[in-house]
Write a protein that holds these residues in place. Structure first.
Motif, PDB file in Angstrom:
ATOM      1  N   ASP A   3     -91.060 -66.984   5.033  1.00 57.70           N
ATOM      2  CA  ASP A   3     -89.909 -65.909   5.365  1.00 57.70           C
ATOM      3  C   ASP A   3     -87.941 -66.086   5.302  1.00 57.70           C
ATOM      4  N   THR A   4     -88.559 -67.107   6.209  1.00 57.85           N
ATOM      5  CA  THR A   4     -86.629 -67.950   6.386  1.00 57.85           C
ATOM      6  C   THR A   4     -85.877 -67.933   4.987  1.00 57.85           C
ATOM      7  N   LEU A   5     -86.602 -68.584   4.196  1.00 55.40           N
ATOM      8  CA  LEU A   5     -86.143 -69.147   2.528  1.00 55.40           C
ATOM      9  C   LEU A   5     -85.379 -67.536   1.672  1.00 55.40           C
ATOM     10  N   GLU A   6     -86.560 -66.719   1.605  1.00 59.29           N
ATOM     11  CA  GLU A   6     -86.647 -65.547   1.234  1.00 59.29           C
ATOM     12  C   GLU A   6     -85.602 -64.554   1.701  1.00 59.29           C
ATOM     13  N   HIS A   7     -84.828 -65.063   2.974  1.00 58.44           N
ATOM     14  CA  HIS A   7     -83.941 -63.779   3.100  1.00 58.44           C
ATOM     15  C   HIS A   7     -82.504 -64.535   2.780  1.00 58.44           C
ATOM     16  N   ILE A   8     -83.028 -66.578   3.320  1.00 58.79           N
ATOM     17  CA  ILE A   8     -80.681 -67.181   2.091  1.00 58.79           C
ATOM     18  C   ILE A   8     -81.221 -66.052   1.294  1.00 58.79           C
ATOM     19  N   LEU A   9     -82.214 -66.462  -0.021  1.00 63.50           N
ATOM     20  CA  LEU A   9     -81.778 -66.355  -1.041  1.00 63.50           C
ATOM     21  C   LEU A   9     -81.408 -64.630  -1.601  1.00 63.50           C
ATOM     22  N   LYS A  10     -81.920 -63.732  -0.354  1.00 62.61           N
ATOM     23  CA  LYS A  10     -81.627 -62.453  -0.496  1.00 62.61           C
ATOM     24  C   LYS A  10     -79.963 -62.438  -0.494  1.00 62.61           C
ATOM     25  N   HIS A  11     -79.209 -61.812  -1.857  1.00 60.91           N
ATOM     26  CA  HIS A  11     -78.050 -61.431  -2.252  1.00 60.91           C
ATOM     27  C   HIS A  11     -78.273 -59.964  -2.892  1.00 60.91           C
ATOM     28  N   GLU A  12     -76.878 -59.279  -2.748  1.00 60.51           N
ATOM     29  CA  GLU A  12     -76.279 -58.189  -3.365  1.00 60.51           C
ATOM     30  C   GLU A  12     -75.668 -58.668  -4.616  1.00 60.51           C
ATOM     31  N   PRO A  13     -75.535 -57.732  -5.926  1.00 62.89           N
ATOM     32  CA  PRO A  13     -74.990 -57.340  -6.913  1.00 62.89           C
ATOM     33  C   PRO A  13     -73.883 -57.866  -6.774  1.00 62.89           C
ATOM     34  N   THR A  14     -72.865 -58.210  -7.202  1.00 64.20           N
ATOM     35  CA  THR A  14     -70.949 -58.019  -6.743  1.00 64.20           C
ATOM     36  C   THR A  14     -70.037 -58.439  -8.183  1.00 64.20           C
ATOM     37  N   GLU A  15     -69.457 -57.870  -8.259  1.00 62.82           N
ATOM     38  CA  GLU A  15     -68.375 -57.988  -9.571  1.00 62.82           C
ATOM     39  C   GLU A  15     -68.081 -58.965 -10.253  1.00 62.82           C
ATOM     40  N   TYR A  16     -68.482 -60.086  -9.023  1.00 63.47           N
ATOM     41  CA  TYR A  16     -67.662 -61.278 -10.350  1.00 63.47           C
ATOM     42  C   TYR A  16     -68.588 -61.875  -9.143  1.00 63.47           C
ATOM     43  N   ASN A  17     -69.007 -63.155 -10.486  1.00 62.96           N
ATOM     44  CA  ASN A  17     -70.334 -63.934 -10.614  1.00 62.96           C
ATOM     45  C   ASN A  17     -69.609 -65.736 -11.452  1.00 62.96           C
ATOM     46  N   ALA A  31     -76.271 -73.401 -15.951  1.00 62.28           N
ATOM     47  CA  ALA A  31     -75.223 -73.060 -17.312  1.00 62.28           C
ATOM     48  C   ALA A  31     -75.890 -72.519 -18.551  1.00 62.28           C
ATOM     49  N   LEU A  32     -77.030 -73.180 -18.932  1.00 63.84           N
ATOM     50  CA  LEU A  32     -77.156 -72.914 -20.285  1.00 63.84           C
ATOM     51  C   LEU A  32     -78.595 -71.866 -20.519  1.00 63.84           C
ATOM     52  N   MET A  33     -78.969 -72.111 -18.826  1.00 59.58           N
ATOM     53  CA  MET A  33     -80.039 -70.728 -18.487  1.00 59.58           C
ATOM     54  C   MET A  33     -78.684 -69.259 -19.060  1.00 59.58           C
ATOM     55  N   ALA A  34     -78.169 -69.369 -18.210  1.00 61.15           N
ATOM     56  CA  ALA A  34     -77.411 -68.267 -18.492  1.00 61.15           C
ATOM     57  C   ALA A  34     -76.566 -67.818 -19.633  1.00 61.15           C
ATOM     58  N   ALA A  35     -76.126 -68.819 -20.223  1.00 66.71           N
ATOM     59  CA  ALA A  35     -75.865 -68.435 -21.725  1.00 66.71           C
ATOM     60  C   ALA A  35     -76.940 -68.421 -23.020  1.00 66.71           C
ATOM     61  N   THR A  36     -78.515 -68.563 -22.661  1.00 67.63           N
ATOM     62  CA  THR A  36     -79.297 -68.262 -23.146  1.00 67.63           C
ATOM     63  C   THR A  36     -79.686 -66.573 -22.786  1.00 67.63           C
ATOM     64  N   GLY A  37     -79.136 -66.349 -22.027  1.00 66.03           N
ATOM     65  CA  GLY A  37     -79.675 -64.556 -21.154  1.00 66.03           C
ATOM     66  C   GLY A  37     -80.710 -64.599 -20.397  1.00 66.03           C
ATOM     67  N   GLU A  38     -81.033 -66.164 -19.988  1.00 64.47           N
ATOM     68  CA  GLU A  38     -82.481 -65.935 -18.773  1.00 64.47           C
ATOM     69  C   GLU A  38     -82.086 -66.451 -17.295  1.00 64.47           C
ATOM     70  N   VAL A  39     -80.539 -66.307 -16.823  1.00 60.74           N
ATOM     71  CA  VAL A  39     -80.583 -65.547 -15.753  1.00 60.74           C
ATOM     72  C   VAL A  39     -79.229 -64.816 -16.148  1.00 60.74           C
ATOM     73  N   GLY A  40     -79.285 -63.552 -15.328  1.00 61.00           N
ATOM     74  CA  GLY A  40     -78.057 -62.723 -14.990  1.00 61.00           C
ATOM     75  C   GLY A  40     -77.361 -62.372 -14.428  1.00 61.00           C
ATOM     76  N   PRO A  41     -76.381 -61.905 -13.373  1.00 62.54           N
ATOM     77  CA  PRO A  41     -75.677 -61.811 -14.479  1.00 62.54           C
ATOM     78  C   PRO A  41     -74.679 -62.639 -15.225  1.00 62.54           C
ATOM     79  N   LEU A  42     -74.828 -61.948 -16.257  1.00 64.53           N
ATOM     80  CA  LEU A  42     -73.602 -62.888 -17.029  1.00 64.53           C
ATOM     81  C   LEU A  42     -72.139 -63.301 -15.969  1.00 64.53           C
ATOM     82  N   PRO A  43     -72.083 -64.425 -16.126  1.00 68.14           N
ATOM     83  CA  PRO A  43     -71.429 -65.140 -15.257  1.00 68.14           C
ATOM     84  C   PRO A  43     -69.548 -64.589 -15.560  1.00 68.14           C
TER      85      PRO A  43
END
Length: 291
Positions: A3-17, A31-43
């Protein structure tokens, strides 16, 4: 996942990433995962803080990575920022303004010290804070148009710490920013990052840390000596220059060394046994030194 780790990993959407890019295994994989769309939103951007003391292999890799991201299905800017040369600042003698005495020099890297009384010490460590974290935060503030005194979160920093390094997770010190660890969200270890890159046809990234980082393991010192001899020679020369500077400085009584054995690097035993230099610290430099 606790539960502690889940709490730390919680994040809200932001305009800048912003992706904190160390150019080592984990952050390059992210970086490559983001460039292939596997992690988002786009940095908004990936930001690399350059100490100007990385080995040549890291800059070659960074050039390749930047081009690969630019031609990917999900391109984003890769920005390089620097405070200047860590080497030059470390080796600069300074005169005291208000008191009379010998010159002094900044203690920026955590070199091992042979004290005059025979004990062993370590120099203060400011390289991470001054030449990595501070310049990254400054650039993020500029890009995200952060206002003085802002206390509401409008930016997220992606940090390339893997699941096997989760003890290094730290919350953001800035009220306008939250930290996020996408690799930990996916329970990806360093070996999983290497496997992901292999499966996707990407080459293996080099180790990312300053050539003269005292926290290099013997394995890394041997790799540098055998695979990048010119960079190893830079480290050897830096150690000699640092010793010469500290010899005439009034803020260090002992002799600094890059190797934990307190023996000059060019003659130190770089065998299988590590003397205080652990891979954990090497990985910390790769992951942007705990930002």
């Amino acid at each position: 996942m606790s539960d502690t780790l889940e709490h730390i990993l919680k994040h809200e959407p932001t305009e800048y990433n912003f992706l904190s890019l160390g150019a080592g295994v984990q952050s390059s994989c992210l970086a490559l995962m983001a460039a292939t769309g596997e992690v988002g939103p786009l940095p908004t951007a990936a930001i690399f803080a350059d100490t100007q003391a990385e080995p040549a292999s890291v800059y070659v890799w960074l050039d390749w990575l930047e081009k690969e991201i630019a031609r990917s299905s999900h391109p984003f800017p890769v920005i390089r920022v620097t405070r200047g040369s860590l080497t030059e600042v470390s080796l600069k003698l300074r005169e005291r303004v208000k008191t009379v005495g010998r010159p002094w020099s900044k203690s920026l890297i955590p070199a091992f010290v042979a004290n005059t009384n025979g004990s062993r010490g370590i120099m203060g460590r400011a390289c991470t804070a001054d030449f990595k974290v501070a310049v990254l935060v400054k650039e993020q503030r500029r890009l995200a148009k952060i206002k003085r005194g802002q206390k509401h979160i409008t930016a997220t920093t992606w940090i390339g710490i893997s699941y096997d390094e989760m003890q290094r997770m730290k919350m953001s010190r800035d009220k306008w920013c939250q930290n996020r660890w996408p690799l930990i969200e996916r329970k990806m270890r360093r070996v999983d990052c290497l496997e992901w890159m292999k499966v996707h046809g990407y080459p293996k990234p080099p180790r990312s840390a300053c050539v003269y980082c005292p926290f290099h393991s013997n394995t890394e010192w041997r790799r540098l000596r055998d695979e990048e001899p010119a960079e190893f020679a830079r480290a050897v020369q830096f150690e000699k220059d640092l010793q010469a500077i500290k010899r005439v400085s009034d803020n260090l009584k002992g002799v600094p060394f890059l190797h934990g054995s307190l023996v000059p690097l060019d003659v130190a035993d770089l065998g299988e046994s590590d003397t205080g230099q652990a891979d954990f610290w090497q990985n910390e430099c790769e992951g942007m030194c705990g930002i």
